[in-house]
Design a protein around this motif. Structure first.
Motif, PDB file in Angstrom:
ATOM      1  N   GLY A  80      42.366  42.987  41.650  1.00  0.00           N
ATOM      2  CA  GLY A  80      42.628  41.863  42.541  1.00  0.00           C
ATOM      3  C   GLY A  80      41.651  40.709  42.425  1.00  0.00           C
ATOM      4  O   GLY A  80      41.786  39.699  43.121  1.00  0.00           O
ATOM      5  N   LYS A  81      40.624  40.848  41.560  1.00  0.00           N
ATOM      6  CA  LYS A  81      39.628  39.780  41.391  1.00  0.00           C
ATOM      7  C   LYS A  81      39.866  39.049  40.076  1.00  0.00           C
ATOM      8  O   LYS A  81      40.328  39.633  39.103  1.00  0.00           O
ATOM      9  CB  LYS A  81      38.211  40.364  41.392  1.00  0.00           C
ATOM     10  CG  LYS A  81      37.822  41.091  42.666  1.00  0.00           C
ATOM     11  CD  LYS A  81      37.613  40.117  43.807  1.00  0.00           C
ATOM     12  CE  LYS A  81      37.127  40.850  45.062  1.00  0.00           C
ATOM     13  NZ  LYS A  81      36.933  39.902  46.186  1.00  0.00           N
ATOM     14  N   SER A  82      39.525  37.778  40.060  1.00  0.00           N
ATOM     15  CA  SER A  82      39.653  37.006  38.813  1.00  0.00           C
ATOM     16  C   SER A  82      38.302  36.410  38.441  1.00  0.00           C
ATOM     17  O   SER A  82      37.462  36.142  39.307  1.00  0.00           O
ATOM     18  CB  SER A  82      40.685  35.893  38.975  1.00  0.00           C
ATOM     19  OG  SER A  82      40.259  34.971  39.949  1.00  0.00           O
ATOM     20  N   LEU A  83      38.124  36.231  37.152  1.00  0.00           N
ATOM     21  CA  LEU A  83      36.852  35.732  36.626  1.00  0.00           C
ATOM     22  C   LEU A  83      37.151  35.012  35.322  1.00  0.00           C
ATOM     23  O   LEU A  83      37.995  35.474  34.539  1.00  0.00           O
ATOM     24  CB  LEU A  83      35.901  36.914  36.376  1.00  0.00           C
ATOM     25  CG  LEU A  83      34.415  36.640  36.192  1.00  0.00           C
ATOM     26  CD1 LEU A  83      33.797  35.988  37.425  1.00  0.00           C
ATOM     27  CD2 LEU A  83      33.682  37.943  35.880  1.00  0.00           C
ATOM     28  N   THR A  84      36.503  33.897  35.085  1.00  0.00           N
ATOM     29  CA  THR A  84      36.729  33.169  33.832  1.00  0.00           C
ATOM     30  C   THR A  84      35.553  33.343  32.886  1.00  0.00           C
ATOM     31  O   THR A  84      34.439  33.708  33.306  1.00  0.00           O
ATOM     32  CB  THR A  84      36.914  31.666  34.092  1.00  0.00           C
ATOM     33  OG1 THR A  84      35.678  31.128  34.594  1.00  0.00           O
ATOM     34  CG2 THR A  84      38.032  31.405  35.089  1.00  0.00           C
ATOM     35  N   ARG A  85      35.811  33.068  31.623  1.00  0.00           N
ATOM     36  CA  ARG A  85      34.744  33.100  30.623  1.00  0.00           C
ATOM     37  C   ARG A  85      33.628  32.141  31.014  1.00  0.00           C
ATOM     38  O   ARG A  85      32.445  32.459  30.888  1.00  0.00           O
ATOM     39  CB  ARG A  85      35.308  32.727  29.251  1.00  0.00           C
ATOM     40  CG  ARG A  85      34.243  32.620  28.162  1.00  0.00           C
ATOM     41  CD  ARG A  85      34.817  32.073  26.860  1.00  0.00           C
ATOM     42  NE  ARG A  85      33.777  31.983  25.841  1.00  0.00           N
ATOM     43  CZ  ARG A  85      32.923  30.961  25.743  1.00  0.00           C
ATOM     44  NH1 ARG A  85      32.972  29.966  26.610  1.00  0.00           N
ATOM     45  NH2 ARG A  85      32.006  30.963  24.777  1.00  0.00           N
TER      46      ARG A  85
END
Length: 562
Positions: free
Chosen positions: A507-512
């Motif tokens: 449920g979590k998002s993270l970008t480079r």
């Protein structure tokens, strides 16, 4: 392998042993060299040269300041956070003459890394460049630092040039972030206060620690390798013997582009070349190739100390290839593996073969070298004089010639142990003085040693050790991260580059970009990843330990290297 096995492996003219007790301490080496070579050039930087006589006088002024204007006592730790500038040898030798223990500190460290090192070492004093004084300001309240001395790049230059250089660095190049350290003393003020004052010359025992050199060691978190006066003197003498008749006393001009805060350059330039009365050309920023090559053009240099990535960059530069190399007779490589193509290219461009050596922070650092008379590319050479190697299996049993196992080294240059870490010391250093290197290799019948793999998961970026545990700990402080792994992947420029594998929480998002910024803010340059790959899962053992080797093997297969 026994002593007798190694004795006939040294070329004619190179002794198989040295006497590590030739000098009682580093101060004695400095004193004798500065008297003997008083009028000879010792260090040059930014167009200014210090003679050995001047080095002794100025280091005495700094020692006197420390003794008479601070509360520092013999045995206290002083962190030295300087690039290759003339202040470095003045400060280090001054601190040693005052009886302090030098803690070499990378000028590129982040605040987090500085705080760990200062607190682990129990540092009470810091000498730093103004360019990173803002970081000292951040960590000062959380450390035991009581004395802070700040210097600017041009502080050792003549008055008008000093003002000009410092103004350009600060106002034109904008390289000095604002800082507020009201209790700090300027280097020029400290030198003025100590000028001409008497020094109570420290005369430490040879087994006392001279330098705390931080390293990941063969495992994990940064630890201080305790290098004694005897360790460093032994390695100085070993380097001198290995150079044989190729380097003469008081007449060589040796290029020093590698950072003096790194043990490789420290021992070679500040110890071995100092003892021989030779001239060291300090390169403050070797990444600025045009300025570096301009400096090289001003000298008929006879020696060059570097590593694979630097050799590649220089040989690919048109201006470098046009230099006069007619005086160059010794090139030494260490810090990372020397590639055969690089060695061949360097010799083609300069006419000088490259001697590759091998060492660890824990061995002060030189453990083995290819003698210039008998270079065997692809090996790390033969043991330094008075040094033994052996290969052991996982149970600690010694293996026969040609069999592959963990390399172990024994000699007078092997560290006393890790600072205040007896458990970590016992893991790598036994009662007989054998140090486990963490490298997998073999000993050939001719005595030359070959490394075939790395036992631990260490990543080697441009000669600097990077330990995945530290990177993964930093990555784990991102709340979105469930799992992370760091590995080294082949890189033409730096030998290895860092790749991160990231699994995010459900449920979590993270970008480079978020990952890269987080790592950038918490790690010094060479520890930062080049590549970030997001995955749904990572390979693990049945108890959940991430299998970095599987990830590495996968990357090697992709690159067609496995």
């Amino acid at each position: 392998m026994t002593d007798n096995f190694w004795k006939d492996k040294y070329p004619v003219g190179i002794a198989s042993e040295i006497d590590p007790d030739t000098y009682p301490n580093i101060q004695s080496v400095l004193r004798q060299s500065c008297q003997r070579f008083a009028d000879k050039p010792a260090f040059s930087n930014l167009g200014k040269t210090l003679t050995y006589g001047e080095l002794y006088r100025l280091s005495g002024d700094f020692a006197a300041y420390l003794q008479q204007h601070t509360d520092l006592q013999p045995g206290d730790r002083i962190a030295v956070q300087l690039p290759n500038v003339l202040q470095y040898p003045v400060v280090v030798f001054g601190a040693l003459r005052a009886g302090l223990m030098v803690v070499n500190t990378n000028p590129l460290y982040t605040a987090r890394e500085l705080e760990h090192q200062f607190n682990d070492a129990g540092a009470k004093a810091l000498v730093c460049l103004a360019n990173m004084a803002h970081l000292a300001e951040q960590v000062l309240p959380r450390t035991g630092l009581k004395t802070v001395i700040v210097t600017e790049v041009g502080d050792m230059l003549p008055p008008l040039k000093r003002l000009l250089v410092n103004a350009v660095v600060k106002h034109v190049k904008k390289m000095v972030p604002a800082y507020d350290l009201p209790s700090a003393v300027s280097f020029t003020r400290a030198m003025a206060l100590g000028r001409g004052k008497a020094v109570r010359e420290a005369e430490p025992d040879r087994e006392e620690v001279a330098v705390l050199q931080y390293t990941g060691g063969t495992t994990g978190v940064a630890k201080g390798a305790m290098l004694t006066h005897r360790n460093l003197i032994a390695n100085m003498l070993q380097c001198k013997v290995l150079m044989g008749s190729n380097l003469n006393e008081g007449s060589e001009v040796v290029i020093a582009p590698l950072p003096l805060y790194h043990i490789y350059a420290f021992t070679f330039h500040c110890m071995a070349m100092m003892q021989c009365g030779n001239h060291n050309i300090l390169i403050t920023n070797p990444r600025d190739l045009p300025a570096f090559i301009k400096d090289l053009g001003q000298y008929r240099f006879t020696g060059f100390v570097g590593l694979n990535t630097l050799f590649v960059a220089l040989c690919n530069n048109d201006s470098f290839r046009k230099l006069d190399f007619s005086a160059l007779k010794v090139t030494i490589s260490g810090g990372m593996a020397l590639q055969r193509a690089t060695a061949e290219r360097w010799e083609q461009v300069t006419g000088c073969p490259v001697c590759e050596g091998y060492g660890l922070t824990e061995t002060s650092p030189v453990a083995s070298v290819n003698p210039i008379q008998r270079i065997q590319i692809g090996t790390i050479g033969i043991p330094a004089p008075s040094t033994l190697f052996k290969v052991i299996d996982d149970e600690g049993r010694e293996l026969a010639l040609g069999e592959i196992g963990e390399l172990c080294v024994q000699g007078p240059q092997v560290m006393k142990g890790y600072w205040q870490r007896p458990g970590d010391t016992a893991e790598v250093l036994d009662a007989e003085g054998w140090l486990k290197t963490g490298d997998i290799g073999l000993i050939q019948e001719d005595g030359y040693i070959r490394i075939v793999d790395r036992k631990k998961d260490m990543i080697l970026v441009s000669g600097f050790n990077v330990y995945p545990n530290e990177l993964e700990d930093v990555l784990a402080t991102l709340p979105e991260v469930l799992q992370g792994a760091a590995i080294g992947v082949p890189d033409e420029r730096s030998g290895e580059a860092i790749k991160l594998f990231v699994v995010t929480r459900p449920g979590k998002s993270l970008t480079r970009e978020q990952v890269m910024k987080h790592m950038h803010d918490n790690l010094t340059g060479y520890k930062r990843p080049k590549v970030v790959e997001f995955r749904d899962s990572l390979p693990t053992t049945n108890v959940g330990k991430i299998l970095r080797r599987e990830l590495r093997d996968e990357e090697l297969r992709k690159a067609g290297l496995k």
